[in-house]
Design a protein around this motif. Structure first.
Motif, PDB file in Angstrom:
ATOM      1  N   UNK A  48       9.030  25.676 -16.715  1.00 43.18           N
ATOM      2  CA  UNK A  48      10.206  24.810 -16.727  1.00 43.18           C
ATOM      3  C   UNK A  48       9.954  23.510 -17.506  1.00 43.18           C
ATOM      4  N   UNK A  49       8.840  22.841 -17.234  1.00 45.24           N
ATOM      5  CA  UNK A  49       8.570  21.563 -17.901  1.00 45.24           C
ATOM      6  C   UNK A  49       8.429  21.744 -19.415  1.00 45.24           C
ATOM      7  N   UNK A  50       7.739  22.794 -19.815  1.00 44.02           N
ATOM      8  CA  UNK A  50       7.576  23.065 -21.248  1.00 44.02           C
ATOM      9  C   UNK A  50       8.925  23.417 -21.883  1.00 44.02           C
ATOM     10  N   UNK A  51       9.757  24.169 -21.144  1.00 41.55           N
ATOM     11  CA  UNK A  51      11.079  24.519 -21.663  1.00 41.55           C
ATOM     12  C   UNK A  51      11.927  23.265 -21.863  1.00 41.55           C
ATOM     13  N   UNK A  52      11.884  22.344 -20.902  1.00 37.96           N
ATOM     14  CA  UNK A  52      12.674  21.113 -21.024  1.00 37.96           C
ATOM     15  C   UNK A  52      12.260  20.313 -22.257  1.00 37.96           C
ATOM     16  N   UNK A  53      10.944  20.240 -22.512  1.00 36.17           N
ATOM     17  CA  UNK A  53      10.461  19.527 -23.711  1.00 36.17           C
ATOM     18  C   UNK A  53      10.960  20.217 -24.983  1.00 36.17           C
ATOM     19  N   UNK A  54      10.870  21.552 -25.003  1.00 35.64           N
ATOM     20  CA  UNK A  54      11.325  22.309 -26.171  1.00 35.64           C
ATOM     21  C   UNK A  54      12.830  22.122 -26.368  1.00 35.64           C
ATOM     22  N   UNK A  55      13.602  22.150 -25.276  1.00 32.78           N
ATOM     23  CA  UNK A  55      15.057  22.005 -25.360  1.00 32.78           C
ATOM     24  C   UNK A  55      15.449  20.620 -25.873  1.00 32.78           C
ATOM     25  N   UNK A  56      14.646  19.595 -25.543  1.00 33.21           N
ATOM     26  CA  UNK A  56      14.927  18.250 -26.069  1.00 33.21           C
ATOM     27  C   UNK A  56      14.707  18.208 -27.579  1.00 33.21           C
ATOM     28  N   UNK A  57      13.677  18.921 -28.048  1.00 32.14           N
ATOM     29  CA  UNK A  57      13.385  18.964 -29.491  1.00 32.14           C
ATOM     30  C   UNK A  57      14.392  19.830 -30.244  1.00 32.14           C
ATOM     31  N   UNK A  58      14.840  20.921 -29.594  1.00 28.85           N
ATOM     32  CA  UNK A  58      15.751  21.867 -30.228  1.00 28.85           C
ATOM     33  C   UNK A  58      16.868  22.227 -29.246  1.00 28.85           C
ATOM     34  N   UNK A  59      17.878  21.354 -29.129  1.00 24.18           N
ATOM     35  CA  UNK A  59      18.953  21.581 -28.161  1.00 24.18           C
ATOM     36  C   UNK A  59      19.705  22.903 -28.371  1.00 24.18           C
ATOM     37  N   UNK A  60      19.872  23.328 -29.604  1.00 24.27           N
ATOM     38  CA  UNK A  60      20.589  24.586 -29.866  1.00 24.27           C
ATOM     39  C   UNK A  60      19.827  25.773 -29.264  1.00 24.27           C
ATOM     40  N   UNK A  61      18.516  25.775 -29.408  1.00 27.95           N
ATOM     41  CA  UNK A  61      17.693  26.833 -28.811  1.00 27.95           C
ATOM     42  C   UNK A  61      17.760  26.754 -27.289  1.00 27.95           C
ATOM     43  N   UNK A  62      17.634  25.554 -26.743  1.00 29.38           N
ATOM     44  CA  UNK A  62      17.730  25.374 -25.294  1.00 29.38           C
ATOM     45  C   UNK A  62      19.049  25.891 -24.757  1.00 29.38           C
ATOM     46  N   UNK A  63      20.138  25.599 -25.473  1.00 31.16           N
ATOM     47  CA  UNK A  63      21.456  26.051 -25.054  1.00 31.16           C
ATOM     48  C   UNK A  63      21.538  27.576 -25.046  1.00 31.16           C
ATOM     49  N   UNK A  64      20.999  28.224 -26.076  1.00 35.12           N
ATOM     50  CA  UNK A  64      21.034  29.696 -26.144  1.00 35.12           C
ATOM     51  C   UNK A  64      20.236  30.324 -24.999  1.00 35.12           C
ATOM     52  N   UNK A  65      19.109  29.732 -24.682  1.00 33.93           N
ATOM     53  CA  UNK A  65      18.306  30.246 -23.570  1.00 33.93           C
ATOM     54  C   UNK A  65      19.064  30.057 -22.254  1.00 33.93           C
ATOM     55  N   UNK A  66      19.667  28.899 -22.072  1.00 38.73           N
ATOM     56  CA  UNK A  66      20.446  28.660 -20.853  1.00 38.73           C
ATOM     57  C   UNK A  66      21.636  29.608 -20.748  1.00 38.73           C
ATOM     58  N   UNK A  67      22.273  29.913 -21.874  1.00 38.74           N
ATOM     59  CA  UNK A  67      23.359  30.908 -21.860  1.00 38.74           C
ATOM     60  C   UNK A  67      22.858  32.249 -21.336  1.00 38.74           C
TER      61      UNK A  67
END
Length: 182
Positions: free
Chosen positions: A130-149
């Motif tokens: 989770x913590x690593x994902x949050x850091x990645x999502x901050x760097x690449x919000x579009x990728x984070x959004x797709x994963x959350x979808x």
């Protein structure tokens, strides 16, 4: 909440191998190869033996898992409901197999696990922190959004299954009540 180390032993995989595993998972179905490789930087593969616990009820592992190979029993401790005198206090809710995600809420927030997942055979999982994902999502919000979808789609599927199960149980209860009236 009890913190614990990742279960099983780590399996060494290249970033390319991890990206291929991600692409085959529900998380990667709508991701490009490039995005799968980005996601691979925060994932690891774990190998578990038979009867090993992947997720412990009431613990916080902070992980989401994709089952690459093998199967897991999903069990709920009913002791709080039935008391210590219950003959069998764990209720089997489901069996997860290759391709399923486990611990989806672990990626979203720090909440206690609602069930225990135990391997039924040697099992390989892909773990995302989770913590690593949050850091990645901050760097690449579009990728984070797709994963959350993808995670939301999995949660929706689980809710649909639960609703269908509930309807089936209502039907059984109504049939039982009707037979009792006759």
């Amino acid at each position: 909440m009890k913190k614990r180390q990742l279960p099983g032993k780590p399996l060494k995989k290249s970033k390319s191998q991890l990206a291929k595993l991600i692409k085959k998972s529900p998380l990667g179905l709508r991701l490009s190869g490039r995005n799968c490789r980005k996601l691979a930087t925060i994932c690891q593969v774990r190998q578990l033996k038979r009867d090993e616990i992947l997720i412990l009820e009431n613990a916080d592992s902070g992980q989401l898992y994709h089952i690459v190979k093998g199967s897991l029993s999903v069990g709920k401790d009913l002791t709080p409901l039935l008391g210590q005198e219950a003959d069998h206090s764990e209720y089997k809710l489901n069996i997860l197999t290759e391709g399923n995600l486990a611990g989806v809420f672990g990626l979203l927030q720090n909440v206690p696990r609602t069930a225990t997942l135990t391997t039924l055979e040697p099992t390989t999982v892909l773990a995302m922190d989770r913590k690593a994902f949050k850091k990645l999502a901050k760097k690449d919000p579009a990728l984070g959004f797709k994963v959350l979808e993808a995670v939301i789609f999995v949660i929706r599927s689980i809710l649909v299954q639960m609703n269908l199960f509930s309807l089936d149980m209502d039907e059984v209860r109504n049939e039982t009540l009707t037979k009792g009236i006759d």
